[in-house]
Design a protein around this motif. Structure first.
Motif, PDB file in Angstrom:
ATOM      1  N   ASP A  90      25.802 -21.122 -46.800  1.00 23.12           N
ATOM      2  CA  ASP A  90      27.023 -21.845 -47.159  1.00 23.12           C
ATOM      3  C   ASP A  90      27.740 -21.289 -48.383  1.00 23.12           C
ATOM      4  O   ASP A  90      28.974 -21.324 -48.443  1.00 23.12           O
ATOM      5  CB  ASP A  90      26.748 -23.340 -47.351  1.00 23.12           C
ATOM      6  CG  ASP A  90      25.607 -23.611 -48.316  1.00 23.12           C
ATOM      7  OD1 ASP A  90      25.806 -24.374 -49.267  1.00 23.12           O
ATOM      8  OD2 ASP A  90      24.496 -23.095 -48.107  1.00 23.12           O
ATOM      9  N   ILE A 127      23.454 -24.327 -43.844  1.00 20.86           N
ATOM     10  CA  ILE A 127      23.802 -24.901 -45.148  1.00 20.86           C
ATOM     11  C   ILE A 127      22.502 -25.142 -45.918  1.00 20.86           C
ATOM     12  O   ILE A 127      21.761 -26.088 -45.639  1.00 20.86           O
ATOM     13  CB  ILE A 127      24.588 -26.213 -44.986  1.00 20.86           C
ATOM     14  CG1 ILE A 127      25.878 -25.958 -44.194  1.00 20.86           C
ATOM     15  CG2 ILE A 127      24.903 -26.816 -46.350  1.00 20.86           C
ATOM     16  CD1 ILE A 127      26.685 -27.213 -43.894  1.00 20.86           C
ATOM     17  N   TYR A 150      25.768 -34.263 -50.965  1.00 19.69           N
ATOM     18  CA  TYR A 150      26.938 -34.651 -50.171  1.00 19.69           C
ATOM     19  C   TYR A 150      28.073 -35.137 -51.066  1.00 19.69           C
ATOM     20  O   TYR A 150      29.248 -34.879 -50.789  1.00 19.69           O
ATOM     21  CB  TYR A 150      26.548 -35.738 -49.168  1.00 19.69           C
ATOM     22  CG  TYR A 150      26.061 -35.177 -47.860  1.00 19.69           C
ATOM     23  CD1 TYR A 150      26.954 -34.915 -46.825  1.00 19.69           C
ATOM     24  CD2 TYR A 150      24.718 -34.894 -47.653  1.00 19.69           C
ATOM     25  CE1 TYR A 150      26.514 -34.395 -45.619  1.00 19.69           C
ATOM     26  CE2 TYR A 150      24.263 -34.376 -46.451  1.00 19.69           C
ATOM     27  CZ  TYR A 150      25.174 -34.125 -45.434  1.00 19.69           C
ATOM     28  OH  TYR A 150      24.739 -33.597 -44.251  1.00 19.69           O
ATOM     29  N   ASN A 153      29.648 -31.958 -52.435  1.00 22.05           N
ATOM     30  CA  ASN A 153      30.072 -30.892 -51.532  1.00 22.05           C
ATOM     31  C   ASN A 153      30.730 -31.367 -50.250  1.00 22.05           C
ATOM     32  O   ASN A 153      30.939 -30.572 -49.339  1.00 22.05           O
ATOM     33  CB  ASN A 153      28.850 -30.033 -51.174  1.00 22.05           C
ATOM     34  CG  ASN A 153      28.256 -29.358 -52.396  1.00 22.05           C
ATOM     35  OD1 ASN A 153      28.850 -28.452 -52.967  1.00 22.05           O
ATOM     36  ND2 ASN A 153      27.082 -29.816 -52.811  1.00 22.05           N
ATOM     37  N   ARG A 156      33.682 -29.250 -49.074  1.00 22.95           N
ATOM     38  CA  ARG A 156      33.266 -27.963 -48.528  1.00 22.95           C
ATOM     39  C   ARG A 156      32.674 -28.135 -47.129  1.00 22.95           C
ATOM     40  O   ARG A 156      32.935 -27.341 -46.221  1.00 22.95           O
ATOM     41  CB  ARG A 156      32.216 -27.306 -49.433  1.00 22.95           C
ATOM     42  CG  ARG A 156      32.720 -26.998 -50.819  1.00 22.95           C
ATOM     43  CD  ARG A 156      31.572 -26.578 -51.747  1.00 22.95           C
ATOM     44  NE  ARG A 156      30.911 -25.382 -51.260  1.00 22.95           N
ATOM     45  CZ  ARG A 156      29.635 -25.335 -50.889  1.00 22.95           C
ATOM     46  NH1 ARG A 156      28.885 -26.431 -50.932  1.00 22.95           N
ATOM     47  NH2 ARG A 156      29.099 -24.198 -50.484  1.00 22.95           N
ATOM     48  N   TYR A 157      31.845 -29.152 -46.985  1.00 25.41           N
ATOM     49  CA  TYR A 157      31.185 -29.367 -45.696  1.00 25.41           C
ATOM     50  C   TYR A 157      32.195 -29.743 -44.610  1.00 25.41           C
ATOM     51  O   TYR A 157      32.028 -29.381 -43.442  1.00 25.41           O
ATOM     52  CB  TYR A 157      30.109 -30.445 -45.825  1.00 25.41           C
ATOM     53  CG  TYR A 157      28.929 -30.025 -46.694  1.00 25.41           C
ATOM     54  CD1 TYR A 157      28.786 -28.708 -47.129  1.00 25.41           C
ATOM     55  CD2 TYR A 157      27.958 -30.943 -47.079  1.00 25.41           C
ATOM     56  CE1 TYR A 157      27.715 -28.330 -47.920  1.00 25.41           C
ATOM     57  CE2 TYR A 157      26.881 -30.562 -47.865  1.00 25.41           C
ATOM     58  CZ  TYR A 157      26.769 -29.256 -48.282  1.00 25.41           C
ATOM     59  OH  TYR A 157      25.707 -28.875 -49.053  1.00 25.41           O
ATOM     60  N   LYS A 161      32.709 -27.993 -41.032  1.00 24.86           N
ATOM     61  CA  LYS A 161      32.803 -28.715 -39.755  1.00 24.86           C
ATOM     62  C   LYS A 161      34.100 -28.380 -39.024  1.00 24.86           C
ATOM     63  O   LYS A 161      34.125 -28.306 -37.792  1.00 24.86           O
ATOM     64  CB  LYS A 161      32.700 -30.238 -39.989  1.00 24.86           C
ATOM     65  CG  LYS A 161      31.283 -30.717 -40.257  1.00 24.86           C
ATOM     66  CD  LYS A 161      31.169 -32.230 -40.194  1.00 24.86           C
ATOM     67  CE  LYS A 161      31.094 -32.730 -38.762  1.00 24.86           C
ATOM     68  NZ  LYS A 161      30.765 -34.174 -38.675  1.00 24.86           N
ATOM     69  N   PRO A 174      23.130 -28.117 -40.287  1.00 26.62           N
ATOM     70  CA  PRO A 174      23.553 -28.981 -41.397  1.00 26.62           C
ATOM     71  C   PRO A 174      22.564 -29.001 -42.556  1.00 26.62           C
ATOM     72  O   PRO A 174      21.437 -28.489 -42.452  1.00 26.62           O
ATOM     73  CB  PRO A 174      23.649 -30.363 -40.734  1.00 26.62           C
ATOM     74  CG  PRO A 174      23.765 -30.089 -39.273  1.00 26.62           C
ATOM     75  CD  PRO A 174      22.944 -28.863 -39.040  1.00 26.62           C
ATOM     76  N   PRO A 175      22.976 -29.599 -43.685  1.00 25.92           N
ATOM     77  CA  PRO A 175      22.101 -29.666 -44.862  1.00 25.92           C
ATOM     78  C   PRO A 175      20.789 -30.392 -44.551  1.00 25.92           C
ATOM     79  O   PRO A 175      20.698 -31.190 -43.616  1.00 25.92           O
ATOM     80  CB  PRO A 175      22.935 -30.462 -45.874  1.00 25.92           C
ATOM     81  CG  PRO A 175      24.344 -30.323 -45.422  1.00 25.92           C
ATOM     82  CD  PRO A 175      24.286 -30.214 -43.930  1.00 25.92           C
ATOM     83  N   TRP A 636      25.853 -36.209 -42.236  1.00 26.64           N
ATOM     84  CA  TRP A 636      26.627 -35.142 -41.602  1.00 26.64           C
ATOM     85  C   TRP A 636      27.508 -35.710 -40.503  1.00 26.64           C
ATOM     86  O   TRP A 636      28.686 -35.344 -40.373  1.00 26.64           O
ATOM     87  CB  TRP A 636      25.677 -34.081 -41.044  1.00 26.64           C
ATOM     88  CG  TRP A 636      26.367 -32.917 -40.394  1.00 26.64           C
ATOM     89  CD1 TRP A 636      26.474 -32.668 -39.070  1.00 26.64           C
ATOM     90  CD2 TRP A 636      27.041 -31.847 -41.053  1.00 26.64           C
ATOM     91  NE1 TRP A 636      27.170 -31.507 -38.841  1.00 26.64           N
ATOM     92  CE2 TRP A 636      27.540 -30.975 -40.050  1.00 26.64           C
ATOM     93  CE3 TRP A 636      27.277 -31.523 -42.389  1.00 26.64           C
ATOM     94  CZ2 TRP A 636      28.246 -29.813 -40.353  1.00 26.64           C
ATOM     95  CZ3 TRP A 636      27.987 -30.371 -42.688  1.00 26.64           C
ATOM     96  CH2 TRP A 636      28.469 -29.536 -41.673  1.00 26.64           C
TER      97      TRP A 636
END
Length: 909
Positions: A90, A127, A150, A153, A156-157, A161, A174-175, A636
């Motif tokens: 990421d 990520i 979360y 970020n 950014r996430y 997506k 995902p994280p 997520w």
């Protein structure tokens, strides 16, 4: 025969009744183009990629002949390489997404369909680089850290997506799932692809490039892959072949057996030291010999992971029976494993080989001893028994203590408020706990990083050592920040099943996240009273981590000495609380009866490690934990991301902003011209890393990046890290050459991103000086010593260089990825002639610089002339070599960068 199959090499292979197409390497041997048995396996894989991708335009029959011409005295030819997939993380993946989004915006502004910018090969983004260790030492540390991740970020996430829905063949892990290279090794890597191409089923080797320098970890299962800058990966993603000179291949013959007590980590530190001495930059390394069969695939992957520390492009272990066993262990399907064996065998890529190499190196596994690497270079190996002598010697060399203190008299050379080597200062923590810290105190003890958390042998060893220590009543001192960041949830599961997770937690090694954490610079804050004590007393404190990187200020800006070690040694030094001891003779602590406890008292038995792995690591674990690898948790799922083909830029965003690279984009190629009246922005020494050039960790409000964020309403506690802000060019260009430990030789005894503006002589920040020069239309150069740009893959190290107005860098030598990234941004990497340096030429950075030889066009490895004139009119003239090694690289420079070239082609088509 056809233009796309000039050798008639496309043939059928039937496996278990199914028919597949393949580009058959044996055809080239039949036609006398090569002797496959003499080719290193890594070269055979490159050759297959060239052969299969012939299209008569980007890749031609001549390219196949060039690739097939490999011999130990490697011919000077170039090879275009199309990997079968791309892997991103990421911190480097977000800039890639931002660049692709910006290219779509530029295409739309040009009146074209924005979807002409579309990945042509599959990509996976994991990520894993954003979670920080804010919370530790508690059962809820993981949940709290993920919540913070979360919170910091989410923007950014959401961009990631958006990319997942906007681009085809773009998957996101995902994280909270695992570290990119471990996920790649345990799940994404296929060894062989069964892929539909133009309606037909093909078999082809799994090959890749990744936007992280430790991508070669996948070499451990026989997959050719290496790290590239985000710029190069984006170009590859868009179908641009990676053009490289045919590499030399160094064969490393492994013999003997690892001694009892030596770990895979100790082995890789020895190999790293050895290969750095040999010199393998820009080369492939391939392992062979009887010792290879003694290593598990996890051990091989541990070695391959540290290819960038070795200096090489890949560290290849050809696939064999152990590879198939590993695929079975990690839950790959039985029919796929059969397909892998049949295809590799048909191509001459399976099992033992005895090829020719450019150079061979012998390495006896029996010589490995417990070791660490430090204090700031991953290839500076220190035998464990030498740490007690190493640390006082280091402090004497740094001028913290006098040379007598290194021999035990505790002498000082500086301020009286600073403790000597053997003294400590008392610190009261926020909860009232009293601790004592001094030079050598371990402040961070972290089990982290893909290098080691993918290897059950060292993870189980750490758990067993923790159990033995806890049973004797040992504990980790309160000043040590402990953490456990597994590379995948499989690790947590087998530690839990073996009843070892509780033992690690008993010493404070609770799971803090599934990501790189400490190794990437996300160690999180130290207790404020401890940071204050470090500053007040100028303490040289330490960290110990099971990672692969320990560059200056990377782990934590306050910690001056950082050491890499195996997970069990990480726990051992955490228990000791100090690095300046000899664990072969000094006790770790005392038991409940007050008796000293030594490392040998708690070191796990090898048979117990083996038995624990056998009883607790199974295919079912991998199948279960990777069944929903792309789904993510409820956090997520709840992210509401933008949709559509074109990204909706938010001018108020401080995380994601449209970069300036493609605004007012000219369709004409700008070309190159001589550089005149340039000034030097910085004069740098040796081994200036990409962490120095583009740091990834936290930063303060006193720096230009922090000032910009404050001006845009962001409070210091919300700054996050440079790595997390890589989608914002305003922050990143201000962070270029801004590491708090970088030293500009123009200034005396000054650390950090500062320089002199010429001709005024005013001392200012690198960013402010750059802006002033650009207002004056003054082009810039940077001069450096050897190994310029060593370290992690950082596209922003090149992008920031470009945005600061730097037209050329002049160094004694370069690390491959940084050099290629500079070319990818249209910046000229120039190299001094052997024996020359800016110091030897009498330069100090105050001169005017001219670079001649570009007006008639740039050629690969062109010899250019630099003329430096000082204020008195004295002239120094010297020759340099343009480290632009291929015709394709020349095109990148002429177009102002590879992405500019790709966008021009897309718009023209």
């Amino acid at each position: 025969m056809s233009e796309t199959d000039p050798f008639g090499a496309v043939r059928e292979l039937t496996v278990d009744g199914e028919s597949y197409k393949m580009a058959d390497l044996t055809v080239l041997e039949e036609q006398g183009l090569c002797d496959l048995d003499s080719l290193p396996v890594s070269i055979r894989v490159l050759l297959e990629a060239v052969l299969r991708n012939v299209d008569g335009e980007r890749i031609t029959e001549a390219d196949v002949r060039n690739a097939a011409s490999w011999e130990p005295d490697v011919p000077d030819v170039e090879v275009p390489f199309n990997p079968s997939r791309i892997v991103l993380q990421d911190l480097t993946g977000v800039p890639a997404v931002v660049d692709l989004a910006a290219m779509r915006s530029a295409a739309e502004r040009a009146g074209e369909d924005p979807t002409i910018v579309e990945p042509e090969i599959p990509a996976d983004l994991v990520i894993d680089h954003s979670v920080q260790v804010d919370y530790f030492g508690s059962d809820d540390a993981y949940e709290k850290n993920v919540e913070m991740e979360y919170e910091r970020n989410a923007e950014r996430y959401k961009a990631i997506k958006w990319a997942q829905q906007a681009f085809d063949d773009f998957e996101v892990v995902p994280p909270g799932t695992g570290i990119v290279h471990q996920v790649n090794l345990e799940h994404l890597g296929r060894v062989v692809h069964n892929r539909e191409i133009d309606g037909e089923q093909w078999l082809l080797p799994d090959t890749l490039v990744g936007t992280d320098s430790h991508t070669p970890m996948i070499n451990g299962i026989g997959v050719v892959g290496w790290g590239v800058g985000g710029i190069e990966a984006e170009a590859a993603l868009l179908g641009q072949p990676i053009t490289m000179t045919l590499p030399e291949v160094v064969g490393v013959e492994l013999t003997g057996d690892l001694p009892e007590g030596a770990t895979a980590t100790d082995l890789v530190l020895h190999i790293t030291e050895k290969l750095r001495q040999v010199g393998v930059v820009d080369k492939f390394v391939e392992f062979y010999g009887p010792g290879v069969s003694q290593l598990s695939v996890a051990d091989r992957a541990t070695i391959a992971n540290m290819s960038p520390e070795h200096g090489c492009t890949v560290s290849m272990f050809p696939a064999d029976e152990k590879t198939l066993e590993y695929l079975e262990l990690t839950g790959r399907e039985d029919d796929h494993i059969e397909l892998v064996e049949e295809y590799l065998d048909a191509q001459g890529l399976f099992g033992e080989h005895d090829p020719e190499f450019t150079e061979t190196v012998e390495f006896d596994l029996g010589e490995v001893e417990p070791s660490l690497a430090g204090h700031k270079k991953p290839h500076s190996r220190i035998p464990m028994g030498d740490l007690d002598e190493h640390f006082p010697t280091l402090l004497a060399e740094e001028g913290v203590i006098d040379s007598g203190a290194a021999e035990g008299d505790g002498g000082l050379v500086t301020d009286t408020h600073q403790p000597d080597l053997n003294e400590t200062v008392p610190v009261t923590l926020d909860d009232g706990t009293e601790v004592d810290i001094g030079h050598g105190s371990v402040l961070v003890s972290a089990i982290t990083s893909c290098t080691n958390t993918s290897n059950p042998s060292v993870m189980v060893a750490a758990g067993l050592l923790a159990r033995n220590a806890a049973e004797l009543g040992l504990d980790v001192p309160d000043h040590v920040k402990t953490s456990l960041a597994p590379g995948s949830k499989v690790v947590t599961e087998y530690l839990e099943q073996a009843d070892l997770l509780d033992d690690l937690e008993a010493l404070g090694y609770h799971v803090v996240g599934y990501g790189c954490t400490t190794c990437i610079g996300n160690a999180g804050p130290l207790a404020e009273p401890i940071e204050a004590a470090i500053d007040e007393h100028d303490l040289w404190t330490t960290s110990v981590l099971s990672g692969n990187r320990n560059f200056e200020a990377r782990i934590h800006p306050k910690i001056r000495a950082n050491y890499l070690a195996s997970p069990p040694l990480v726990v051992a030094y955490g228990l000791a609380g100090r690095m300046d001891i000899d664990l072969e003779t000094d006790p770790l602590g005392t038991d409940e009866a007050g008796e000293p406890v030594y490392l040998e008292d708690i070191w796990p038995d090898p048979e117990e490690i083996h038995r624990t792995i056998h009883d607790n690591v199974s295919p079912e674990l991998f199948e279960e934990k990777y069944a929903s690898v792309f789904e993510g948790d409820e956090r997520w799922e709840a992210l509401e991301a933008p949709t559509g083909d074109v990204y909706e830029w938010d001018e108020e965003s401080t995380y994601i902003r449209e970069p300036p690279f493609f605004k007012d984009f000219p369709l004409e190629e700008p070309g190159v011209e001589d550089i005149a009246d340039a000034r030097c922005l910085m004069t740098l020494g040796d081994t200036v890393t990409t962490d120095h050039i583009s740091p990834a960790g936290p930063f303060g409000e006193d720096l230009p990046a922090g000032q910009w964020l404050k001006d845009h309403g962001v409070e210091p506690h919300e700054f996050n890290t440079y790595g997390a802000r890589r989608g914002n060019h305003e922050v990143m260009m201000r962070g270029t050459f801004a590491n708090v430990r970088i030293e500009n030789e123009m200034l005396d005894d000054v650390e950090g991103g500062y320089t002199n503006h010429h001709p005024s002589g005013e001392e200012t920040t690198v960013y402010d000086a750059s802006m002033r020069y650009q207002e004056e239309d003054t082009p810039l150069v940077v001069m450096s010593g050897i190994e310029f740009g060593t370290g992690s893959s950082r596209d922003w190290a090149a992008k920031g260089t470009d945005l600061l107005g730097i037209r050329a860098t002049i160094a004694e030598s370069y690390e491959r990825i940084y050099r290629d990234n500079l070319v990818g941004m249209g910046v000229l990497p120039l190299q001094f002639q052997d024996g020359d340096s800016w110091e030897s030429l009498g330069l100090d950075g105050s001169e005017f610089f001219e670079i001649h030889g570009l007006e008639d066009g740039l050629e690969p490895n062109d010899e250019l002339t630099v003329v430096a004139e000082d204020d008195d009119g004295s002239v120094t003239e010297f020759d340099v070599t343009a480290q632009v090694n291929t015709p394709a690289a020349v095109e990148y420079v002429e177009n102002g960068g590879v992405l500019h070239l790709v966008l021009r082609r897309l718009l023209a088509e």
